[in-house]
Write an enzyme that holds these catalytic residues in place. Structure first.
Site, mmCIF file in Angstrom:
data_model
loop_
_atom_site.group_PDB
_atom_site.id
_atom_site.type_symbol
_atom_site.label_atom_id
_atom_site.label_comp_id
_atom_site.label_asym_id
_atom_site.label_seq_id
_atom_site.Cartn_x
_atom_site.Cartn_y
_atom_site.Cartn_z
ATOM 1 N N HIS A 100 14.546 -54.081 -36.192
ATOM 2 C CA HIS A 100 13.633 -52.976 -36.515
ATOM 3 C C HIS A 100 14.168 -51.629 -36.022
ATOM 4 O O HIS A 100 13.907 -51.211 -34.896
ATOM 5 C CB HIS A 100 12.247 -53.245 -35.910
ATOM 6 C CG HIS A 100 11.156 -52.438 -36.535
ATOM 7 N ND1 HIS A 100 9.900 -52.924 -36.774
ATOM 8 C CD2 HIS A 100 11.144 -51.169 -36.989
ATOM 9 C CE1 HIS A 100 9.163 -51.990 -37.344
ATOM 10 N NE2 HIS A 100 9.900 -50.901 -37.477
ATOM 11 N N ARG B 121 16.997 -43.151 -40.692
ATOM 12 C CA ARG B 121 16.645 -41.848 -41.296
ATOM 13 C C ARG B 121 17.562 -41.344 -42.401
ATOM 14 O O ARG B 121 17.342 -40.239 -42.908
ATOM 15 C CB ARG B 121 16.546 -40.757 -40.209
ATOM 16 C CG ARG B 121 15.687 -41.090 -39.014
ATOM 17 C CD ARG B 121 14.260 -41.414 -39.407
ATOM 18 N NE ARG B 121 13.378 -41.460 -38.239
ATOM 19 C CZ ARG B 121 12.212 -42.090 -38.224
ATOM 20 N NH1 ARG B 121 11.778 -42.718 -39.315
ATOM 21 N NH2 ARG B 121 11.468 -42.093 -37.146
ATOM 22 N N ASP C 210 7.640 -50.738 -44.054
ATOM 23 C CA ASP C 210 7.358 -50.357 -42.677
ATOM 24 C C ASP C 210 7.208 -48.850 -42.509
ATOM 25 O O ASP C 210 7.983 -48.067 -43.032
ATOM 26 C CB ASP C 210 8.442 -50.840 -41.708
ATOM 27 C CG ASP C 210 8.069 -50.471 -40.283
ATOM 28 O OD1 ASP C 210 7.103 -51.049 -39.769
ATOM 29 O OD2 ASP C 210 8.690 -49.557 -39.706
ATOM 30 N N HIS D 12 6.231 -55.319 -34.847
ATOM 31 C CA HIS D 12 5.568 -54.707 -33.675
ATOM 32 C C HIS D 12 4.136 -55.187 -33.377
ATOM 33 O O HIS D 12 3.183 -54.425 -33.468
ATOM 34 C CB HIS D 12 5.591 -53.187 -33.759
ATOM 35 C CG HIS D 12 5.350 -52.581 -35.125
ATOM 36 N ND1 HIS D 12 4.272 -52.885 -35.912
ATOM 37 C CD2 HIS D 12 6.076 -51.683 -35.826
ATOM 38 C CE1 HIS D 12 4.337 -52.176 -37.033
ATOM 39 N NE2 HIS D 12 5.434 -51.442 -37.004
ATOM 40 N N ASP E 231 12.064 -50.989 -32.749
ATOM 41 C CA ASP E 231 11.382 -49.970 -33.558
ATOM 42 C C ASP E 231 11.910 -48.579 -33.191
ATOM 43 O O ASP E 231 11.138 -47.627 -33.060
ATOM 44 C CB ASP E 231 9.856 -50.042 -33.406
ATOM 45 C CG ASP E 231 9.135 -49.283 -34.534
ATOM 46 O OD1 ASP E 231 9.804 -48.717 -35.415
ATOM 47 O OD2 ASP E 231 7.883 -49.261 -34.512
ATOM 48 N N GLY F 149 6.548 -42.429 -32.774
ATOM 49 C CA GLY F 149 7.873 -43.041 -32.652
ATOM 50 C C GLY F 149 8.539 -42.829 -31.304
ATOM 51 O O GLY F 149 8.358 -41.795 -30.663
HETATM 52 O O1 DOR Z 1 6.095 -45.325 -34.284
HETATM 53 C C1 DOR Z 1 6.485 -45.563 -35.396
HETATM 54 N N1 DOR Z 1 7.435 -44.821 -35.987
HETATM 55 N N2 DOR Z 1 5.977 -46.611 -36.068
HETATM 56 C C2 DOR Z 1 6.272 -46.862 -37.342
HETATM 57 O O2 DOR Z 1 5.751 -47.788 -37.878
HETATM 58 C C3 DOR Z 1 7.166 -45.955 -38.096
HETATM 59 C C4 DOR Z 1 8.072 -45.251 -37.195
HETATM 60 C C5 DOR Z 1 8.762 -44.098 -37.844
HETATM 61 O O3 DOR Z 1 9.304 -44.246 -38.932
HETATM 62 O O4 DOR Z 1 8.832 -43.010 -37.231
HETATM 63 ZN ZN ZN Z 2 6.047 -50.126 -38.383
#
Ligand code: DOR
Ligand code: ZN
Length: 442
Positions: A71, A75, A163, A243, A316, A335
């Protein structure tokens, strides 16, 4: 050619956890034995010249099969100010990860074969961790129409996920599971019911009330976990729950496994190590989706890891720019930047405290991910590709913007000293990181 001596080799596939010498030739593990002699090593390598062999003293260190992170948000394409495939895969190698799964919520989203191939080729070009694309489930992440799953798989996708967004329509998820079966790939579900989550920015509870921040109830996740395991059961498709962050989700996954549903689940280090009590109005690096759990939820997550309900760790890794994270808490994006700090955080926060063993770390972060997604790696055995990480439990490092390979700095550990880091990472036998520095290739 490589000879690692006296290293604590942890390989759950062989039930191995002890001091060994490891020899690598042409990217392949050629020998694993206790205290090898020089002439034996030369014989294995088929050479007479010891100068051709890189010798490494592994005393006091661990050798793990390279970590596999299922995960990661890289970008690229479209949001290269946050991260790109090169910077993200360098960050991965620095963090001890030899394979990463790149999520599809880029701009545009990865919903066509050409885009899957783009991510795969950019990963190869970067020449760092192996980059495996995850394709979107629905075109444009709109939740209305499935992507061409077979085509995407043939282009290199190893799983499907919207996601970043939950798939709101249950029939769409049912269809996705049905079609994904034909590809053999799992659907990775970001479980979030938009109506329940509303405009929440942290876990709903006493802490959100205290801070005056809009809360996301635990049910926003758990109801969708319940829906998705039921649909996986009905269709026979493979579901992987991303997650997991609530007690109820753990209970549902446990029950689903008990009745034979093909479900796996991951937990993020930040959900195991931080709680809603850590959230402050200015601490936007603690803003993550799903939000940081209550203490009670966190205990359930640890229990789920201990009893095998949760199959893997995953970061993540979600890089964001400084400007975006400098916004007020309610407006900043969700994030946490995690690839380069995750192993140290887990080691210090869980392994040193006796809550997780080194063997479990390897199983949860290398072996189980490889098995679930059908990837190379996950083991250090004679004949297997040398994707490995040399881990020094004593290595200390201050986390700074300058030291990070990632373009972003949105980590709660910025400015903090951490202990327990990878000091060498090999992919396919090639040394890509040494003493915390990426070795740039010619
Ligand atoms: O905290 C997160 N950031 N959770 C997510 O599901 C997406 C991710 C993101 O792409 O920034
Ligand atoms: Zn997610």
């Amino acid at each position: 050619m490589l000879w690692i001596k006296n290293v604590n080799l942890v390989d759950p596939t062989q039930g191995l956890s002890g001091v060994r010498d490891v020899v690598v030739r042409d990217g392949i593990i050629s020998a694993i034995q206790e205290r090898l002699q020089e002439q034996d090593v030369l014989a294995v390598l088929g050479t007479a010249r010891i100068e051709e062999v890189q010798q490494i003293d592994g005393s006091g260190k661990y050798l793990f099969s390279g970590l596999i992170d299922v995960h990661v948000h890289l970008r690229e394409p479209g949001q290269e100010d946050k991260e790109d495939i090169r910077s993200g895969s360098r960050a991965a190698v620095r963090g001890g990860f030899t394979s990463i799964l790149a999520m599809a919520n880029t701009s545009p989203v990865i919903d066509q074969r050409a885009l899957v191939e783009f991510v795969r080729i950019q990963g190869q070009r970067a020449g760092m961790a192996r980059v495996y694309p995850i394709a979107a489930v629905t075109k444009g992440f709109k939740g209305l129409e499935l992507v061409e799953m077979m085509d995407m798989r043939d282009g290199g996708a190893v799983g499907f996920s919207d996601d970043g967004k939950g798939i709101q329509n249950a029939e769409m998820m049912r269809l996705a599971l049905e079609y994904a079966k034909l590809t053999g790939c799992p659907i990775i579900s970001h479980c979030e019911d938009n109506d329940l989550a509303g405009n929440g920015v942290m876990r709903r509870g006493e802490e959100s009330a205290r801070l005056g921040l809009r809360g996301i109830p635990a049910s926003a996740e758990s109801v969708m976990v319940a829906r998705d395991v039921l649909l996986a059961g009905e269709t026979g498709g493979k579901i992987h729950i991303a997650h997991v962050s609530t007690k109820e989700s753990v209970q549902i996954i446990r029950a689903a496994k008990n009745i034979g549903i093909d479900v796996t689940a991951e937990v993020n280090p930040h959900h195991l190590l931080l709680t809603d009590k850590d959230v402050t109005l200015t601490g936007t690096s603690f803003k993550v989706n799903p939000p940081l759990p209550s203490m009670e939820d966190q205990e359930a997550l640890l229990q789920g890891l201990a009893d095998g309900t949760i199959d893997m760790l995953a970061t993540d890794h979600a890089p964001h720019t400084w400007e975006e994270k400098a916004k007020p808490f309610a407006e900043a994006p969700f994030g946490i930047n995690a690839l380069e700090t995750a192993l140290a955080a887990v080691w210090q926060g869980l392994v040193v405290k006796g809550l997780l063993s080194p063997e479990q770390v390897v199983k949860l972060w290398s072996l189980n991910p490889a098995r679930r997604f059908g990837l190379a790696g996950g083991t250090i055995q004679v004949g297997s590709a040398a994707d490995m990480v040399l881990f020094d439990p004593l290595y200390k490092e201050m986390i700074t913007a300058e030291s990070l390979e990632s373009k972003a700095q949105n980590t709660p550990f910025l400015g903090k000293e951490m202990q327990g880091f990878p000091v060498m990472t090999w992919v396919n036998g090639e040394l890509l990181m040494e003493n915390r520095k990426i070795l740039d290739r010619k």
